[in-house]
Design an enzyme around this catalytic site. Sequence first.
Site, PDB file in Angstrom:
ATOM      1  N   THR A  82     -31.407  -4.149  40.298  1.00 50.30           N
ATOM      2  CA  THR A  82     -32.084  -2.861  40.289  1.00 50.30           C
ATOM      3  C   THR A  82     -31.022  -1.845  39.900  1.00 50.30           C
ATOM      4  O   THR A  82     -30.051  -1.634  40.619  1.00 50.30           O
ATOM      5  CB  THR A  82     -32.727  -2.525  41.647  1.00 50.30           C
ATOM      6  OG1 THR A  82     -33.290  -1.220  41.585  1.00 50.30           O
ATOM      7  CG2 THR A  82     -31.758  -2.616  42.792  1.00 50.30           C
ATOM      8  N   ALA A 148     -43.453  -2.806  36.512  1.00 54.54           N
ATOM      9  CA  ALA A 148     -44.077  -3.771  35.610  1.00 54.54           C
ATOM     10  C   ALA A 148     -45.397  -4.261  36.172  1.00 54.54           C
ATOM     11  O   ALA A 148     -46.313  -4.622  35.416  1.00 54.54           O
ATOM     12  CB  ALA A 148     -43.129  -4.943  35.364  1.00 54.54           C
ATOM     13  N   SER A 149     -45.523  -4.313  37.494  1.00 57.16           N
ATOM     14  CA  SER A 149     -46.789  -4.720  38.113  1.00 57.16           C
ATOM     15  C   SER A 149     -47.904  -3.755  37.739  1.00 57.16           C
ATOM     16  O   SER A 149     -49.029  -4.169  37.426  1.00 57.16           O
ATOM     17  CB  SER A 149     -46.633  -4.780  39.632  1.00 57.16           C
ATOM     18  OG  SER A 149     -45.663  -5.725  40.009  1.00 57.16           O
ATOM     19  N   HIS A 240     -44.819 -13.813  36.384  1.00 57.64           N
ATOM     20  CA  HIS A 240     -44.599 -13.141  37.666  1.00 57.64           C
ATOM     21  C   HIS A 240     -45.865 -13.121  38.513  1.00 57.64           C
ATOM     22  O   HIS A 240     -46.984 -13.132  37.986  1.00 57.64           O
ATOM     23  CB  HIS A 240     -44.121 -11.707  37.407  1.00 57.64           C
ATOM     24  CG  HIS A 240     -43.571 -11.018  38.616  1.00 57.64           C
ATOM     25  ND1 HIS A 240     -44.327 -10.191  39.413  1.00 57.64           N
ATOM     26  CD2 HIS A 240     -42.333 -11.039  39.162  1.00 57.64           C
ATOM     27  CE1 HIS A 240     -43.580  -9.728  40.400  1.00 57.64           C
ATOM     28  NE2 HIS A 240     -42.360 -10.225  40.269  1.00 57.64           N
ATOM     29  N   ASP A 323     -44.843  -8.832  28.870  1.00 61.58           N
ATOM     30  CA  ASP A 323     -44.105  -8.364  30.048  1.00 61.58           C
ATOM     31  C   ASP A 323     -42.651  -8.806  29.902  1.00 61.58           C
ATOM     32  O   ASP A 323     -42.333  -9.984  30.043  1.00 61.58           O
ATOM     33  CB  ASP A 323     -44.728  -8.958  31.311  1.00 61.58           C
ATOM     34  CG  ASP A 323     -43.916  -8.640  32.567  1.00 61.58           C
ATOM     35  OD1 ASP A 323     -43.111  -7.695  32.525  1.00 61.58           O
ATOM     36  OD2 ASP A 323     -44.082  -9.351  33.574  1.00 61.58           O
ATOM     37  N   ASN A 352     -38.752  -3.078  32.419  1.00 64.86           N
ATOM     38  CA  ASN A 352     -38.236  -2.236  33.494  1.00 64.86           C
ATOM     39  C   ASN A 352     -36.843  -1.735  33.144  1.00 64.86           C
ATOM     40  O   ASN A 352     -35.879  -2.481  33.224  1.00 64.86           O
ATOM     41  CB  ASN A 352     -38.171  -3.015  34.815  1.00 64.86           C
ATOM     42  CG  ASN A 352     -39.534  -3.223  35.434  1.00 64.86           C
ATOM     43  OD1 ASN A 352     -40.497  -2.555  35.076  1.00 64.86           O
ATOM     44  ND2 ASN A 352     -39.632  -4.152  36.366  1.00 64.86           N
TER      45      ASN A 352
END
Length: 529
Positions: A82, A148-149, A240, A323, A352
């Site tokens: 992150t 991304a979700s 994912h 994605d 992301n």
Amino acid sequence: MDSASFRVEGKRMVDFVADYWDTIRERRPLPDIKPGYIQELVPSKAPASPEDWSAIFDDLESVVLNGATHWHHPHFFAYFPTALSYQSILADILSGGIAGIGFTWKSCPSMTELEMSSLDWLVDLLGLPEHFKNAHDGPGCGIIQSTASDSTMIAIMAARAAQVARIKAEGDVGLGKWTADIGKTIREIFERVKSNKPTLQSQKSIHIVEDDENAEMIVPFYHDPTVFEKFVMYCSDQAHSSVEKGAMLSGIRLRKLKAQRDFLGNFGVSEMTLRNAIRQDRDRGYIPFMFLATIGTTCSCGVDRLDVLGPICEQEGLYLHVDAAYAGTFAFCPEFKYLLNGIEHADSYNFNLHKAGMVNFDCSPMWFKNGTNIAKFFNVDALYLAHEYQSTAADYRHLQVALGRRFRSLKIWFVLRNMGVAKIQDYLRGTEKLAAKFAELIIEDGRFEHFVPQHLGLTCFKLKNSSNSDNERLCNAINEDRRIHLVPSTVQGNYFLRMVVCSQLTNENDVIFAKNVIFEITDRIFDVY
């Protein structure tokens, strides 16, 4: 707290964060706590009168930091990175200070327009198709989603709505092009749709009709559940978990296709697997409408080849969403642009920037090939949202679930201007170099093997000649030790450990340290080796 106090305490908080970063090596990546630890530190009821800020500040270490998992610790090797930088922290301070909510252009013009410009910068830097640019003459556009979700669910609902609109527009016309079974399915759907005549009077996103009790009932044109009952979408069995959640919440059947070792020696969906699934489902009376490709799977950083699968989606009329949550940032570097070969076939794309792009959470850019069309699917008009420029200006509320949004583009703007692209490229290349070093070290004594080839900062490994329970036992022991932190994964019944370089503070000595810890714990629990 007034502005004078805020100036003092704000500087103190900045110093606190800077000190945290400067001394993070003195901590361990995982805290030594149990669930419920905070009950001993925080009263069960809120205070009736104000507390002095100094008392609150003094509690930060015991309540917050001692109970935190330190994602930016140089020995944190779990999940995926992150990202973070001082520039992006400053951007969040300004965003919080402005405290605007940019649901329409007029609600905060600078929020909308800076987002449009910064995303066009990214199109060029990543080598994405020109038609994704907000400044392009065509209908493409970009938007910053939270995660991304969110992007995945938006894409699923957009693809579903596009297929609903197509079926309603075709009606009984053109059914001859379908196989007998699928034609029967569409006819049955269309008969149910025709029974609700108000929804066919015009192609507005929402219709209000009267039910038997003379009460108003909202009937969604593009999200009409009488139409998508037989829809089915596809993704890799390595995709994912958010794909499954997005399909579930969208009321859509999801078929996970078994990935095979191919590209880069990793797992991805093959051309034949996708073609066979489409044919089989049409024969069963289902309506395939979407394929969701992954660039950099969470399990093993596998890649679905867009240059192979994209043309199939175009031929078969499937919406293609890509994605690239983790791996997408690596396309900043020319040597990694192979990841996006075939991206011109995508109807939408997201990654992301907050994973490996030096921009902190949350910042998930997303682009649409035809955003003008998709905006119809999410449009709900209300008088209080109207403004005099809505026919010429972009209103981002039409491309997301939420109405409100934050000033996320400040983070991109600050980081790219003050840090520069070259610095991000150096970080990405350094991540890959460190992972390659670990991949070399972990197999040097012959007890471990790679599960898949090392790729983009991630190394997947397991004990040789071992069972899943052996590797699970080792992984648990490593995390219980708390000197390093990593997580496992499974691919088609094979349990393995993942080591991914996450922190920009990690160096070669840290990678060697991780290898030594793993070998030491392996010696202790498997003395037979």
